[in-house]
Design an enzyme around this catalytic site. Structure first.
Site, PDB file in Angstrom:
ATOM      1  N   GLU A 172       6.864  -0.104  -1.736  1.00  0.00           N
ATOM      2  CA  GLU A 172       6.741  -1.505  -2.142  1.00  0.00           C
ATOM      3  C   GLU A 172       5.401  -1.789  -2.791  1.00  0.00           C
ATOM      4  O   GLU A 172       5.316  -2.541  -3.765  1.00  0.00           O
ATOM      5  CB  GLU A 172       6.933  -2.430  -0.925  1.00  0.00           C
ATOM      6  CG  GLU A 172       6.998  -3.912  -1.268  1.00  0.00           C
ATOM      7  CD  GLU A 172       5.644  -4.560  -1.500  1.00  0.00           C
ATOM      8  OE1 GLU A 172       5.547  -5.452  -2.374  1.00  0.00           O
ATOM      9  OE2 GLU A 172       4.662  -4.175  -0.820  1.00  0.00           O
ATOM     10  N   GLU A 173       4.330  -1.191  -2.266  1.00  0.00           N
ATOM     11  CA  GLU A 173       2.989  -1.505  -2.752  1.00  0.00           C
ATOM     12  C   GLU A 173       2.790  -1.135  -4.217  1.00  0.00           C
ATOM     13  O   GLU A 173       1.964  -1.738  -4.906  1.00  0.00           O
ATOM     14  CB  GLU A 173       1.934  -0.800  -1.898  1.00  0.00           C
ATOM     15  CG  GLU A 173       1.881  -1.255  -0.435  1.00  0.00           C
ATOM     16  CD  GLU A 173       1.386  -2.677  -0.264  1.00  0.00           C
ATOM     17  OE1 GLU A 173       0.980  -3.304  -1.278  1.00  0.00           O
ATOM     18  OE2 GLU A 173       1.408  -3.174   0.868  1.00  0.00           O
ATOM     19  N   HIS A 187      -4.123  -6.513   3.461  1.00  0.00           N
ATOM     20  CA  HIS A 187      -4.917  -5.675   2.556  1.00  0.00           C
ATOM     21  C   HIS A 187      -6.408  -5.705   2.880  1.00  0.00           C
ATOM     22  O   HIS A 187      -7.192  -5.061   2.177  1.00  0.00           O
ATOM     23  CB  HIS A 187      -4.697  -6.038   1.075  1.00  0.00           C
ATOM     24  CG  HIS A 187      -3.319  -5.749   0.574  1.00  0.00           C
ATOM     25  ND1 HIS A 187      -3.061  -5.397  -0.734  1.00  0.00           N
ATOM     26  CD2 HIS A 187      -2.106  -5.746   1.201  1.00  0.00           C
ATOM     27  CE1 HIS A 187      -1.753  -5.208  -0.894  1.00  0.00           C
ATOM     28  NE2 HIS A 187      -1.160  -5.415   0.279  1.00  0.00           N
ATOM     29  N   ASP A 214       5.893   1.608   3.504  1.00  0.00           N
ATOM     30  CA  ASP A 214       4.769   2.364   2.941  1.00  0.00           C
ATOM     31  C   ASP A 214       3.431   1.747   3.355  1.00  0.00           C
ATOM     32  O   ASP A 214       3.352   0.581   3.741  1.00  0.00           O
ATOM     33  CB  ASP A 214       4.865   2.456   1.423  1.00  0.00           C
ATOM     34  CG  ASP A 214       4.960   1.090   0.740  1.00  0.00           C
ATOM     35  OD1 ASP A 214       5.532   0.156   1.340  1.00  0.00           O
ATOM     36  OD2 ASP A 214       4.471   0.948  -0.394  1.00  0.00           O
TER      37      ASP A 214
END
Length: 384
Positions: free
Chosen positions: A135-136, A357, A78
């Site tokens: 996952e995030e 990120h 993702d």
């Protein structure tokens, strides 16, 4: 570079990676990415492919020989709701969404290992490649587990891996025990009374109340968590209004709350609830807390971590393996898989660059063959 890394199809991995990087999809919305992964696995051949696990998850299984042992290898796929500012030829084509954590690289590496293992078949047992969505947001791992991941696709142990900028390029880092923190992602809405910026007496300003909350929150960790423990509360978003001469009617605060012990977690969350309610009330506002899916502390099994580190040392050399390695206050929903099965999670150094990120983060494609080679060596070593 070790022998396996020289044999994996690096060019194919680059193409897979760049395709996924151009076409990112947010957590639990990765329909096209999942189809791309499934199609790629079908083109490789040899695998029994199961799709739609936990919505978009995929498990590809390959059995060789007569052993009943099985190993699980997991990669995530993702993306993040962040605008990429890099100018690569393969940069994201989706406004406001991008692979700025390297999940596209993780998936490309596992696909590279899939191709190598299907061609060489130098193991005895079953390898299960687990491609995980979400996952995030901490949703994908629990969703796959709830959909029968380990009941339908049994494994003796499960392993994960993440690239980390700032760690030396190409080195593998293993850490037994607690390696990553639990996380709680919360959204707080402060409701006041909007109006004209020049007539504040007729308003109730949620920005002022929210600002007070932001400052009060800073004392929770510094004054309540023992220095020997680790925790952090980050308020990564403060959203309110659109004009300087207008008092907004409400404000949104988005929290990332990370802790490493159950006791600290409960204390921090309780203090946030208390501070939000009382600070909002003191300014005449009301508040609402919306709690996201909680994460868990990622705990590596000591025996499986030692086994994986030794396999990596044999494959890449002792100088390329750091054991024990560092731990981080970042979080991973692979933690939920490790609650169900023995296993271990490691870091692969990506060299200099912006941290994951960050809008300028980039995945170092030089580590693609190394990640694929680790997965292949781990399979061959575990399933001798």
């Amino acid at each position: 570079m070790n022998a396996i890394a020289m044999q994996v199809d690096t060019e194919a991995m680059r193409q897979w990676f760049e395709h996924m990087h151009r076409h990112p999809e947010l957590s639990m919305q990765e329909t096209n990415t999942a189809e791309f992964i499934a199609q790629t696995l079908r083109s490789i051949g040899g695998y029994e492919i199961d799709t739609g696990i936990g919505k978009n998850g995929i498990v590809a299984s390959l059995s060789v020989g007569d052993s009943d042992k099985a190993i699980g290898l997991r990669a995530d796929f993702d993306a993040l709701p962040i605008q990429e500012v890099n100018d690569f030829p393969y940069k994201s084509t989706t406004e406001g969404v991008s692979h700025l954590c390297g999940h596209d690289g993780h998936t490309a590496m596992l696909l590279g290992a899939a191709k190598y293992l299907a061609e060489t078949r130098n193991f005895n047992g079953t390898v299960r490649l687990i491609f995980q969505p979400g996952e995030e947001t901490m949703e994908g791992g629990p969703a796959m587990i709830a959909d029968g991941l380990f009941a339908r696709f049994p494994v003796d142990a499960v392993f994960g891996m993440h690239n980390i900028p700032g760690l030396e390029e190409g080195k593998f880092y293993f850490h037994p025990g607690e390696m990553m923190s639990a996380v709680d992602n919360w959204e707080v809405e402060i409701a006041g009374k909007g109006g004209h910026g020049g007539i504040p007496e007729l308003t109730i300003d949620p920005v002022v109340a929210g600002s007070s909350i932001v400052m009060a929150i800073q004392s929770i960790v510094s004054r309540n968590v023992a220095p020997a423990n680790r925790a952090v509360v980050t308020i990564g978003a403060f959203l309110a209004g659109n004009a300087g001469n207008v008092v907004a009617g409400n404000a949104i605060l988005r929290f990332s709350i990370r802790s490493t012990t159950p006791e600290d977690r409960e204390m921090i969350l309780g203090n946030i609830r208390r501070i939000v309610a009382h600070q909002a009330q003191s300014f005449g506002c009301t508040s609402e807390i919306r709690e996201g899916v909680p994460g868990a502390v990622l705990v590596n099994d000591a025996e499986e971590t030692d086994r994986a580190a030794k396999i990596a040392q044999a494959a890449f050399g002792n100088d390329q393996v750091i054991y024990p390695g560092p731990s981080f206050l970042a979080s991973e929903d692979f933690a939920f898989m490790l609650q169900k099965k023995r296993g271990s999670y490691c870091f692969l150094g990506a060299g200099p660059g912006k941290m994951v990120h960050h809008p300028e983060y980039f995945f170092n494609q030089n580590i693609l063959p190394l990640g694929a080679a680790y997965w292949a060596a781990l399979t061959e070593g575990y399933l001798r």
